[in-house]
Motif scaffolding. Structure first.
Motif, short mmCIF file in Angstrom:
data_model
loop_
_atom_site.label_atom_id
_atom_site.label_comp_id
_atom_site.label_asym_id
_atom_site.label_seq_id
_atom_site.Cartn_x
_atom_site.Cartn_y
_atom_site.Cartn_z
N THR A 283 5.00 8.25 3.50
CA THR A 283 5.00 9.32 2.51
C THR A 283 5.32 10.66 3.17
O THR A 283 6.14 11.43 2.68
N VAL B 31 0.84 -1.19 0.00
CA VAL B 31 0.00 0.00 0.00
C VAL B 31 0.88 1.25 0.00
O VAL B 31 2.02 1.21 0.45
N ALA B 32 0.33 2.35 -0.52
CA ALA B 32 1.01 3.63 -0.43
C ALA B 32 0.80 4.14 0.99
O ALA B 32 -0.26 4.64 1.33
N ASP B 33 1.82 3.98 1.81
CA ASP B 33 1.67 4.22 3.24
C ASP B 33 1.77 5.72 3.58
O ASP B 33 2.76 6.37 3.24
N PRO B 34 0.75 6.25 4.26
CA PRO B 34 0.75 7.69 4.53
C PRO B 34 1.88 8.16 5.46
O PRO B 34 2.50 9.19 5.19
#
Lengths: 429, 429, 429
Positions: C258, C252-255
């Motif tokens: 990021t 997943v695009a991890d917040p």
């Protein structure tokens, strides 16, 4: 434009942006300090300041404040712009100051004033009350300015005025339900969102560099850096003393008091930022951070309900700041030089502005009571103004706890429009 | 550097910072306006704009926009920098504009577009679509600019383009589940966090001083202060008219409409901020704040689902602002001078940009549908994109209501990773 | 003042405001990344930095840093101000840097350090530890600066120092309860509020333009625009690489990653922003955004518990940035020119600062353990520091779920003061 004029223009525009961004700070601060059910309402009041307030001031108030002087009491007509600045830049900067005065009031009357009444309060404040007393101090030929009153960026002109108007209106509106007990003791309603309120305080602190240093209206002023440093030091000292005092007084480092302590330091240095030494700025900040806690207690004893502490922060510390210049001004302060002249003028100016604020706001409050009404009905107060006046709660996160929740707003918002996902069939407009 | 060049450089850097800070505004605005279960996802999309979007524009788009003109249609090669500014400063400022266009789109497709598809939308927008049409207006030799089109800071170049791309993509993606009923009526999903959305609006308003006044790219411009004042007045008037209209139309002062009314005022004044008088800025703001409410209703009737109102704010009011210059320009407006020439050019330019936005976004949407896919599966939409695409919900405050809740994210995030404190045994990585 | 001096003064004041606003960024970032029950506590720690930290640095640290050099090791007495700036402006700017160092530490020790211990950590850091090592680099005659070390805005001076102090104190304080399992595996506690943490990141990003470009302390510097662009590009590249790497590593695009990737890019470009080409800034950013994810994993393996990732962001990437100048400096970098001299100096400087940070913080930690105590009792940790140390939870929104909830704080805050509306009878003070 020549480079010196261009630099002054850039300076006034960027500091105007900072001052106007403070409205975002007021919004978050107040939304975080009131109860959740009124967080939308206080936010919408800030929008009223930024819209109705700004436009009324631009069209009317600006002329009353900076127009040609009549009898040292009021301005009229063409605006006199200082330092060769473009009129547009000067107007923008001054709009920020006028609506800050209104925003001070918004917090003190939170959670129970009618939205329509608030719009009228803002219009009258920005269109008449603020321009008149501020003309006395900053206008071309105003009588307090002529006496030699020193109020560099407005401890008196903005904060004392806004704070004492807030006091009168909070008193007339009366306390929120259950805020005070029959025996005279007070209950404290918990702020709804401390991180949000803190974010508001940081934005206000940031914007205050524009508020104070921008008030030079001249990028070439030799005082510019000293003003910015004094502003910061007073805020730091105010927050520090509030932390220390709250630990001794309450047993915990209280977040609301820390926030208000920093803001009180900012308010109190606003008059003197250009006139005092850094050590004096720290001293003023320490006094402000302490005073704001005691003032909050006094107001409770007087049964004046001010949900965000606006009276303690802006009213009481605006007065402190106005007097502090008289005590600590490098060239003519009572404590620094032994001369009493300036102190007496500051005392006169501070008291006059406070009385003007109390009197005008009392008049406005009485007028509203007899016309549109000042306070919402008890059942609206209980339900919260967010649903009543704006048709929506501040936070709609219920879906995480039950079914997805969705809200349909319509012509007559009431509780029945709050529905769950399985029940969303109500069409809109 | 000489002081005049230094002042221009400082001006472009500080206004660039303001414009880039607007991304934070978009983030909070959208996170506050969507449903909670997609608040992380819209935030992450803003990070995509600031990272992928900015780098693609810097490497490719900047040259297509400001390179040597080819046939009045596109730029190529070495960038031509105005006013003797350093290339680095000019590039930074222009990056802010390109990614703002992408951020406009992000809101309209919120809650159902695939994250991977969004990355591609941003890359194509910043790398190709935006630079091409903006070259027509602002590029050295672009055909619309040569015709005399006036779009000072981009009502057409940024807002109309972004808004109409948003319209096409929202239409192709289709509405969120349950958003429209079988009989054609619409349901409104409540914004998840009004104070957060308002904070976003205040940041956008603050940043817009950089957006518009910074577009002089010259601190010595005599228009600078007037631009800043016009920008503010239009926002104030937009918010005011939205409050008034929403009270009459819905019976309440609606917060989303107030926010969008202010933003619509900002969008609409963006083309004309340097060309109109303050009274005209107020007029444009009033029109924008009214129009945004009607446009929101029209889109509902067309069954276009735009969760944050980006089409109504940026698309419709970008067009309004473009046309308004033709009507109200001080020197050649139709209403102010009786000349129709400029108005016709503005009409042409606005329509061309809108069609270019619709057409290019339709192409992108079709391409994505046939490749990576545009929309998430229905079960992902129901669960929310925060968990599906990012492994975590926006707010993890459950611990206050039950046991402390803790979340373990891992390679395959699914509901089972949400555990309570008594059950945290799952190791990471 | 002459216009050139005025422009420099305006520049230093406005960038000081930006740097000090970063404290608001730290506050939101940390409040969003920790668990809800400690969100007030981390916010209050930022107030400690802004109050105690700032005042101690202003009174003591500033002289140790920028006073007359003694033996290339420490400064003393009268402050030497560069570029003819006013002392007040220079002091304000430097205060922002000192307290940023303290704020880096605050996150790493979140959720378990005593509030009183933290006040002492901040006072010693701002009053002694930071001024001493930073004198070596930036002081007049400091030994690392004399060797030719390049640390333009403080990848080493601020970030490596703060990050390694954070590492030592997080290690000494020990991990939060349940953070690591008996088998050595780690549990991740979910951040409480991702939109808030993101807002903090955007504010930090915004403020960083002041941090880096402001470090010219001269508005006439020809490097100014290049510094601002490099700063932005590295942040964009850091965020981009963190998104890509987290998708590959976690699915997943991890917040959080990021956010920390962007911040890591900012940290890593801070030393070299004035010395490298834009392509090198992008490269540094990509490396930083990748490294921060691996470093987070290493710290988990070492069982060092850093709730916000401060060590990975500031410590590890401060070191990366310091070394990267040695590799990529346009004029004397190892990779760009083949000369190894600068790289060795950067290596020496980075290692010296890291060791100084580890050693001094270890000393402070040991001292605190034997005096006021470093860590809260286990039952306080379980309850959360918001209630224990500040008498109030961060979010008081219960009223939407049950009866209106109100909290009365008093001298001895405990759970019993949390009452519902029907039970508010406890008087205050």
């Amino acid at each position: 434009m020549t480079t010196p004029v261009a630099l002054n223009t850039v300076w006034v525009i960027l500091t105007s942006a900072l001052v106007l961004f403070m409205e975002g700070g007021f919004s978050l601060l107040e939304a975080g300090l009131v109860r959740t059910k009124n967080a939308v309402n206080v936010t919408m009041k800030i929008f009223v300041d930024l819209t109705f307030g700004a436009l009324v001031f631009y069209v009317i108030g600006l002329h009353l404040l900076f127009g040609r002087d009549v009898a040292h009491v009021i301005g009229i007509g063409r605006i006199l712009v200082p330092n060769g600045l473009p009129l547009a830049g000067f107007a923008l900067f001054e709009i920020g100051f006028a609506i800050a005065t209104a925003s001070i009031i918004s917090g003190a009357v939170a959670e129970r004033m009618k939205f329509s009444a608030y719009i009228l309060v803002v219009a009258i404040t920005c269109g008449l009350v603020y321009p008149v007393s501020t003309h006395w101090i900053w206008g071309n030929g105003g009588w307090l300015g002529r006496l030699g009153m020193e109020d560099f960026a407005g401890s008196a002109a903005i904060h004392t005025l806004g704070g004492f108007m807030a006091l009168a209106l909070a008193h007339i509106a009366g306390p929120r339900k259950n805020r005070f007990n029959a025996d005279g003791s007070a209950n404290v309603f918990a702020p709804s969102n401390i991180p949000l309120a803190s974010a508001g305080a940081f934005i206000l602190w940031f914007g205050w560099f524009g508020f104070n240093a921008g008030s030079t209206l001249d990028a070439h002023s030799v005082q510019l850096a000293a003003i910015a440093l004094n502003t910061f030091l007073a805020a730091a000292a105010g927050g520090m003393s509030a932390i220390v005092v709250s630990i001794f007084k309450f047993g915990v480092a209280d977040p609301s008091m820390t926030i208000n302590g920093s803001l009180a330091g900012l308010v109190a240095i606003t008059a003197g930022c250009a006139y005092v030494q850094p050590w004096a700025a720290i001293l003023i900040g320490i006094a402000a951070g302490t005073l704001v806690i005691w003032a909050t207690g006094w107001l409770d004893k007087l049964q004046v309900d001010d949900p965000v502490g606006a009276v303690a922060v802006h009213g009481v510390n605006g007065l402190l700041g106005t007097l502090a210049v008289g005590l600590l001004d490098s060239r003519q302060g009572l404590l620094t030089t032994g001369h009493v002249h300036l102190f007496l003028i500051q005392l006169l100016g501070g008291v006059v502005v406070a009385i003007w604020g109390l009197a005008s706001a009392t008049g406005i409050g009485m007028l509203l009571k007899r016309t549109v009404g000042l306070r919402v009905p008890e059942e609206h107060e209980e339900e919260g103004l967010d649903i009543v006046a704006h048709g929506i709660p501040a936070y709609n996160e219920l879906e995480r706890f039950s079914d997805a929740t969705q809200i349909v707003f319509g012509k007559h918002p009431d509780k029945s429009v709050v529905t769950t996902a399985s029940d969303v069939t109500k069409p809109v407009g």
